[in-house]
Design a protein around this motif. Structure first.
Motif, PDB file in Angstrom:
ATOM      1  N   UNK A  49       0.742  -1.158   0.044  1.00  0.00           N
ATOM      2  CA  UNK A  49       0.085   0.100   0.036  1.00  0.00           C
ATOM      3  C   UNK A  49       0.687   1.182   0.151  1.00  0.00           C
ATOM      4  N   UNK A  50       2.079   1.054   0.117  1.00  0.00           N
ATOM      5  CA  UNK A  50       3.160   2.515  -0.059  1.00  0.00           C
ATOM      6  C   UNK A  50       4.493   1.855  -0.587  1.00  0.00           C
ATOM      7  N   UNK A  51       4.351   1.491  -1.995  1.00  0.00           N
ATOM      8  CA  UNK A  51       5.702   1.050  -2.327  1.00  0.00           C
ATOM      9  C   UNK A  51       6.226   2.212  -3.024  1.00  0.00           C
ATOM     10  N   UNK A  52       5.933   3.221  -2.899  1.00  0.00           N
ATOM     11  CA  UNK A  52       6.601   4.383  -3.755  1.00  0.00           C
ATOM     12  C   UNK A  52       8.096   4.183  -3.661  1.00  0.00           C
ATOM     13  N   UNK A 109      -0.082  -5.245 -14.613  1.00  0.00           N
ATOM     14  CA  UNK A 109       0.696  -3.890 -14.988  1.00  0.00           C
ATOM     15  C   UNK A 109      -0.177  -2.881 -14.722  1.00  0.00           C
ATOM     16  N   UNK A 110      -1.617  -2.770 -15.057  1.00  0.00           N
ATOM     17  CA  UNK A 110      -2.461  -1.487 -14.666  1.00  0.00           C
ATOM     18  C   UNK A 110      -2.616  -1.262 -13.243  1.00  0.00           C
ATOM     19  N   UNK A 111      -2.490  -2.459 -12.465  1.00  0.00           N
ATOM     20  CA  UNK A 111      -2.415  -2.197 -11.033  1.00  0.00           C
ATOM     21  C   UNK A 111      -1.350  -1.521 -10.414  1.00  0.00           C
ATOM     22  N   UNK A 112       0.091  -1.920 -10.931  1.00  0.00           N
ATOM     23  CA  UNK A 112       1.197  -1.237 -10.176  1.00  0.00           C
ATOM     24  C   UNK A 112       1.365   0.079 -10.949  1.00  0.00           C
ATOM     25  N   UNK A 113       0.840   0.228 -12.145  1.00  0.00           N
ATOM     26  CA  UNK A 113       0.914   1.570 -12.573  1.00  0.00           C
ATOM     27  C   UNK A 113       0.123   2.679 -11.787  1.00  0.00           C
ATOM     28  N   UNK A 114      -1.049   2.153 -11.785  1.00  0.00           N
ATOM     29  CA  UNK A 114      -2.104   3.039 -10.781  1.00  0.00           C
ATOM     30  C   UNK A 114      -1.323   3.529  -9.522  1.00  0.00           C
ATOM     31  N   UNK A 115      -0.668   2.493  -8.893  1.00  0.00           N
ATOM     32  CA  UNK A 115      -0.103   2.698  -7.671  1.00  0.00           C
ATOM     33  C   UNK A 115       0.890   3.817  -7.710  1.00  0.00           C
ATOM     34  N   UNK A 116       1.702   3.672  -8.797  1.00  0.00           N
ATOM     35  CA  UNK A 116       2.851   4.424  -9.270  1.00  0.00           C
ATOM     36  C   UNK A 116       2.424   5.999  -9.256  1.00  0.00           C
ATOM     37  N   UNK A 124       1.088  12.261  -5.063  1.00  0.00           N
ATOM     38  CA  UNK A 124       1.331  12.490  -3.749  1.00  0.00           C
ATOM     39  C   UNK A 124       2.608  13.113  -3.276  1.00  0.00           C
ATOM     40  N   UNK A 125       3.305  13.343  -4.369  1.00  0.00           N
ATOM     41  CA  UNK A 125       4.682  14.019  -4.415  1.00  0.00           C
ATOM     42  C   UNK A 125       5.809  13.056  -3.940  1.00  0.00           C
ATOM     43  N   UNK A 126       5.468  11.751  -3.892  1.00  0.00           N
ATOM     44  CA  UNK A 126       6.645  10.737  -3.591  1.00  0.00           C
ATOM     45  C   UNK A 126       7.233  10.328  -4.930  1.00  0.00           C
TER      46      UNK A 126
END
Length: 303
Positions: free
Chosen positions: A162-165, A178-185, A191-193
């Motif tokens: 939930x916080x892999x920035x 792929x879409x999952x991790x792209x959305x998280x990125x 958020x500025x991370x």
């Protein structure tokens, strides 16, 4: 979560030639990758009657598969025979249809196109059913799976899904992950991370190896794949959290060939109804989760 039974070694790469057929119509029984016997499956007259005439005439189905996604579909220790729970299930479906199977190696991202073009009669390769794919092809549901994160044992980099920035995360190209991790990125950047470094690999075994080697901090894949990777790497990896966003797997059939799609659906339903389905999944320690009672063509799925 029950670990999966080892069913052979992960090969370094997929075979370029046609893979060895692992079932014959009419109830042939073959040895599984761990030496166990697959259930004997007899042809079902009602299911067989649904098979289109051109397929009946050729007597077999050509199936596109990316054999790098254990335990769904992968190469046995001989480096050429394709095995896996998806393979066993569909071989049983084909036997109900009184057809043989011919499995052909392909890269995951080209199988749907191959079915659409007529190169393959069917695609079976851990395809998650979604609206985008159903616009191109018919999809027949047969199992339900969610996404699972995994990382090096002990989680040395302190990865939090939930916080892999700022982390480096491995995925197989053209998968729903792929879409999952792209959305998280993207959320990280908003958020500025730091963004997530997303490493996409053609094959899942390559993505898994990148985590073992330390090149990637973590990965995400379909739950059975992640858990099997943990088992096969002798404790070098571990899962993170629980699976999420479970959705059905689907066998891929040409959009215009509704007759074949119905025959495949009836075949899956036949093995569900007679217990073959549960018997096969039990051999892979998968009968306790993800099973369905009704196979459907293009089922409603949440987006």
């Amino acid at each position: 979560m029950t670990p999966f039974r080892a069913r052979g070694l992960l090969a370094a790469g997929a075979a370029a030639a046609t893979l060895a057929a692992t079932a014959c119509g009419g109830g042939a029984s073959e040895d599984g990758a761990d030496g166990g016997a697959s259930p004997e499956v007899q042809a079902d007259e009602e299911v067989a009657s649904l098979v289109p005439d051109d397929i009946r005439e050729q007597g077999s189905l050509t199936i596109g598969v990316d054999a790098s996604y254990a335990p769904g579909e992968f190469l046995d220790a001989d480096g050429s025979t394709v095995v896996g729970f998806n393979i066993d299930l569909f071989d049983a479906v084909a036997a109900k249809m009184d057809l043989d199977t011919s499995w052909e190696a392909s890269t995951f991202g080209t199988i749907v196109e191959g079915v659409d073009s007529g190169k393959y009669d069917v695609g079976v390769s851990s395809f998650t059913i979604n609206a985008e794919r159903m616009e191109q092809v018919n999809m027949v549901s047969y199992y339900t799976v969610g996404t699972q994160w995994f990382t090096a044992a002990g989680n040395p980099e302190g990865v939090d899904p939930d916080d892999a920035c700022g982390m480096t995360v491995a995925v197989q190209a053209n998968t729903v992950q792929v879409e999952d991790i792209q959305a998280r990125s993207e959320a990280c950047e908003e958020a500025g991370d730091p963004a997530i470094q997303i490493d996409q690999y053609e094959r899942q075994d390559q993505a898994t190896q990148s985590i073992v080697s330390g090149k990637s901090d973590a990965g995400l894949a379909d739950m059975p794949v992640a858990v099997y990777a943990v088992e096969q790497t002798d404790g070098q990896l571990e899962t993170l959290g629980e699976q999420y966003e479970a959705a059905p797997y689907g066998a891929v059939v040409d959009k215009e060939n509704e007759e074949l799609a119905e025959a495949v659906r009836a075949g899956y339903q036949a093995i569900i109804d007679d217990g073959t389905y549960d018997e096969i999944l039990a051999e892979w320690d998968l009968d306790g989760q993800g099973t369905i009672e009704k196979a459907e063509i293009n089922p409603d799925v949440e987006e």
